[in-house]
Write a protein that holds these residues in place. Structure first.
Motif, PDB file in Angstrom:
ATOM      1  N   ILE A 231       0.640  -1.192  -0.110  1.00  6.84           N
ATOM      2  CA  ILE A 231       0.419  -0.201  -0.260  1.00  6.84           C
ATOM      3  C   ILE A 231       1.029   1.344   0.121  1.00  6.84           C
ATOM      4  CG2 ILE A 231      -1.786   1.439   1.335  1.00  6.84           C
ATOM      5  CD1 ILE A 231      -2.372  -1.090   2.530  1.00  6.84           C
ATOM      6  N   ARG A 235       1.834   4.369  -2.666  1.00  7.01           N
ATOM      7  CA  ARG A 235       1.308   5.839  -2.402  1.00  7.01           C
ATOM      8  C   ARG A 235       2.108   7.026  -2.404  1.00  7.01           C
ATOM      9  NH1 ARG A 235      -2.515   6.977   2.411  1.00  7.01           N
ATOM     10  NH2 ARG A 235      -2.342   8.834   1.437  1.00  7.01           N
ATOM     11  N   ARG A 300      -9.566  -4.271  -6.791  1.00  2.00           N
ATOM     12  CA  ARG A 300      -8.856  -3.214  -6.590  1.00  2.00           C
ATOM     13  C   ARG A 300      -7.662  -2.867  -7.226  1.00  2.00           C
ATOM     14  NH1 ARG A 300     -12.629  -1.039  -2.753  1.00  2.00           N
ATOM     15  NH2 ARG A 300     -13.028  -2.445  -0.633  1.00  2.00           N
ATOM     16  N   ARG A 301      -6.863  -3.460  -7.118  1.00  2.00           N
ATOM     17  CA  ARG A 301      -5.876  -4.130  -7.916  1.00  2.00           C
ATOM     18  C   ARG A 301      -6.372  -3.608  -9.273  1.00  2.00           C
ATOM     19  NH1 ARG A 301      -1.960  -8.332  -4.980  1.00  2.00           N
ATOM     20  NH2 ARG A 301      -3.587  -9.997  -5.683  1.00  2.00           N
ATOM     21  N   PHE A 304      -6.742   0.363 -10.080  1.00  2.00           N
ATOM     22  CA  PHE A 304      -5.917   0.764  -9.240  1.00  2.00           C
ATOM     23  C   PHE A 304      -4.882   1.382 -10.684  1.00  2.00           C
ATOM     24  CE2 PHE A 304      -1.411   2.155  -8.799  1.00  2.00           C
ATOM     25  CZ  PHE A 304      -1.431   3.167  -7.551  1.00  2.00           C
ATOM     26  N   THR A 343      -8.692   3.913  -4.351  1.00  2.00           N
ATOM     27  CA  THR A 343      -8.954   2.822  -4.552  1.00  2.00           C
ATOM     28  C   THR A 343      -7.227   2.143  -3.500  1.00  2.00           C
ATOM     29  OG1 THR A 343      -9.570   2.402  -6.555  1.00  2.00           O
ATOM     30  CG2 THR A 343      -8.389   0.347  -5.717  1.00  2.00           C
ATOM     31  N   VAL A 344      -5.842   2.345  -3.720  1.00  2.00           N
ATOM     32  CA  VAL A 344      -5.340   1.723  -2.618  1.00  2.00           C
ATOM     33  C   VAL A 344      -5.785   2.321  -1.573  1.00  2.00           C
ATOM     34  CG1 VAL A 344      -3.546   3.966  -3.153  1.00  2.00           C
ATOM     35  CG2 VAL A 344      -2.914   1.974  -2.666  1.00  2.00           C
ATOM     36  N   LEU A 406       1.608  -2.966  -6.295  1.00  2.00           N
ATOM     37  CA  LEU A 406       0.499  -3.098  -5.619  1.00  2.00           C
ATOM     38  C   LEU A 406       0.090  -5.028  -6.132  1.00  2.00           C
ATOM     39  CD1 LEU A 406      -1.448  -1.475  -4.356  1.00  2.00           C
ATOM     40  CD2 LEU A 406      -2.759  -1.039  -6.098  1.00  2.00           C
TER      41      LEU A 406
END
Length: 427
Positions: A231, A235, A300-301, A304, A343-344, A406
């Motif tokens: 994560i 970011r 989610r990945r 992203f 998302t992340v 990710l």
């Protein structure tokens, strides 16, 4: 209803979103006022990069904010931090040189670092797993909306009064929200307006392996987990986009595209409106993928990665002749960034226990703001010689590396025996 409030969880996240609006309004005030402030106080780009860097150093203390929120509770902790950031914002109006602004921005960063840890703690506390992505998107709208409101509000304050008044207005609005927060917010186990049916809905949708362990989080333990780095590193690569939009775009539009203050007020907020849409688009993509059998973490990945692909449009901002096409590409960048960012950020609530979520969000926020700090210092030190174009190109490719990390680092709990599948109902 016997005094119960229907869909109370959404009212609570709306209250958090309003706090985020004020958080990002106050932090964006300097960016919008920068052309006026820098001219009035005779501050150059290099000194301005140090001022913005001081904010990033302060906001990098997000792990402290998260730990405080996990330790003393969301209601009291968020109120204390919001009171502090409101008063510090008002104090900006007293600054007489760049050194004073540097100190104030550092202090403001410390107080405002609570935004994402507080938001994620509220999401993990108030929402079942299937709704966390949308709830995270809703509160993240506050970040974009605060940045949307800043250009017209600050420009109006400067035109009617002066740039110092702009900081006072923003700070007063923050204090008003603190009063509302203390009156309206309670945790689910204490809120008298929460119905038994909604309480059961929230509890039934929480993963057993992520339940609150009843202990304070261990920083060393969290730093030793690959899911944390899965994560934090994306970011670090993603957040320079937001820092650039917030702190440097008004100066870019003024110095390179030759916009005046009224044009800044008319156009500088548009990328943040696009970002608002991205806050909802990311969760929508996740839901779309889940309904087609993709696990929550992989969905989610996927969202992203889609956002990272869209971010490549930022590479052309400095190369187009039309300033309006440049604005359109900045809007695409804002949309793409929030698609992947929300998302992340939300993944901390998918991968860590509820008593760890705020701390994890804070630790990840440290690396996100470290990325903003490094990028901002590079812009301040190099923009006079190389221009803005190399930085727009960098923003267009950094998130592709983040997407790769990710996929490589994060382990999907859906592939372990302790995780239970989550059913996603049709709307």
């Amino acid at each position: 209803m016997n005094g119960k409030i229907r869909a109370l969880r959404w009212w609570m996240i709306g209250l958090v979103m309003l706090g985020a609006v004020l958080n990002y309004l106050t932090r964006s005030t300097l960016g919008v006022a920068a052309p006026t402030v820098l001219a009035d106080l005779h501050i150059g780009p290099k000194e301005y990069s140090w001022i913005t860097g001081a904010f990033q150093l302060g906001v990098m203390l997000q792990p402290l904010c998260g730990y405080v929120l996990d330790s003393i509770g969301l209601k009291l902790g968020f109120a204390l931090f919001a009171t502090a950031w409101s008063l510090i914002t008002m104090a900006h109006g007293l600054a007489g040189n760049w050194q004073a602004l540097l100190g104030l921005r550092g202090a403001l960063g410390v107080a405002e670092g609570c935004a994402h840890p507080a938001g994620m703690k509220a999401v993990s506390t108030w929402f079942p797993a299937r709704e966390r992505g949308l709830a995270g998107g809703v509160y993240n709208i506050g970040a974009s909306m605060g940045s949307v409101l800043a250009p017209p509000l600050v420009a109006w304050s400067i035109l009617v009064w002066n740039w110092r008044a702009a900081f006072v207005v923003a700070g007063v609005l923050g204090l008003a929200w603190v009063a509302l927060w203390l009156l309206a917010y309670e945790s689910p186990d204490k809120h008298k307006g929460l119905s038994d049916a909604e309480r059961d809905l929230i509890a039934a949708g929480q993963e057993a392996h992520l339940e609150d362990a009843g202990t304070r989080p261990s920083l060393l333990s969290l730093l030793g987990r690959r899911n944390f780095w899965g994560i934090a590193l994306p970011r670090f690569l993603a957040d320079p986009t937001w820092g650039t939009l917030s702190f440097w775009i008004p100066l870019y539009l003024t110095t390179v595209r030759h916009f005046d203050l009224k044009q800044i007020a008319l156009f500088a907020w548009l990328p943040f409106v696009a970002a608002d849409i991205g806050c909802l688009f990311g969760p929508a993509v996740v839901l779309f993928l889940q309904r087609r059998g993709v696990s929550l973490v992989n969905a989610r990945r996927g969202a992203f990665t889609l956002g990272a692909a869209l971010m490549t449009g930022m590479m052309f901002v400095g190369r187009v002749e039309s300033p309006y096409i440049a604005i359109a590409l900045l809007c695409l960048g804002g949309f793409a960034h929030q698609t992947l960012s929300v998302t992340v950020i939300t993944m901390s609530s998918d991968l860590f226990r509820r008593n760890e979520v705020a701390t994890v969000a804070g630790l990840a926020g440290f690396f996100a703001n470290l990325g903003v700090l490094v990028f901002s210092l590079l812009i301040g030190g190099l923009v006079a010689t190389v221009g803005y174009d190399p930085f727009f190109v960098a923003l267009g490719v950094l998130d592709l590396a983040g997407a790769a990390l990710l996929w490589i680092l994060v382990r999907d709990p859906a592939n372990t025996s302790t995780a239970k599948p989550v059913t996603v109902p049709a709307l």
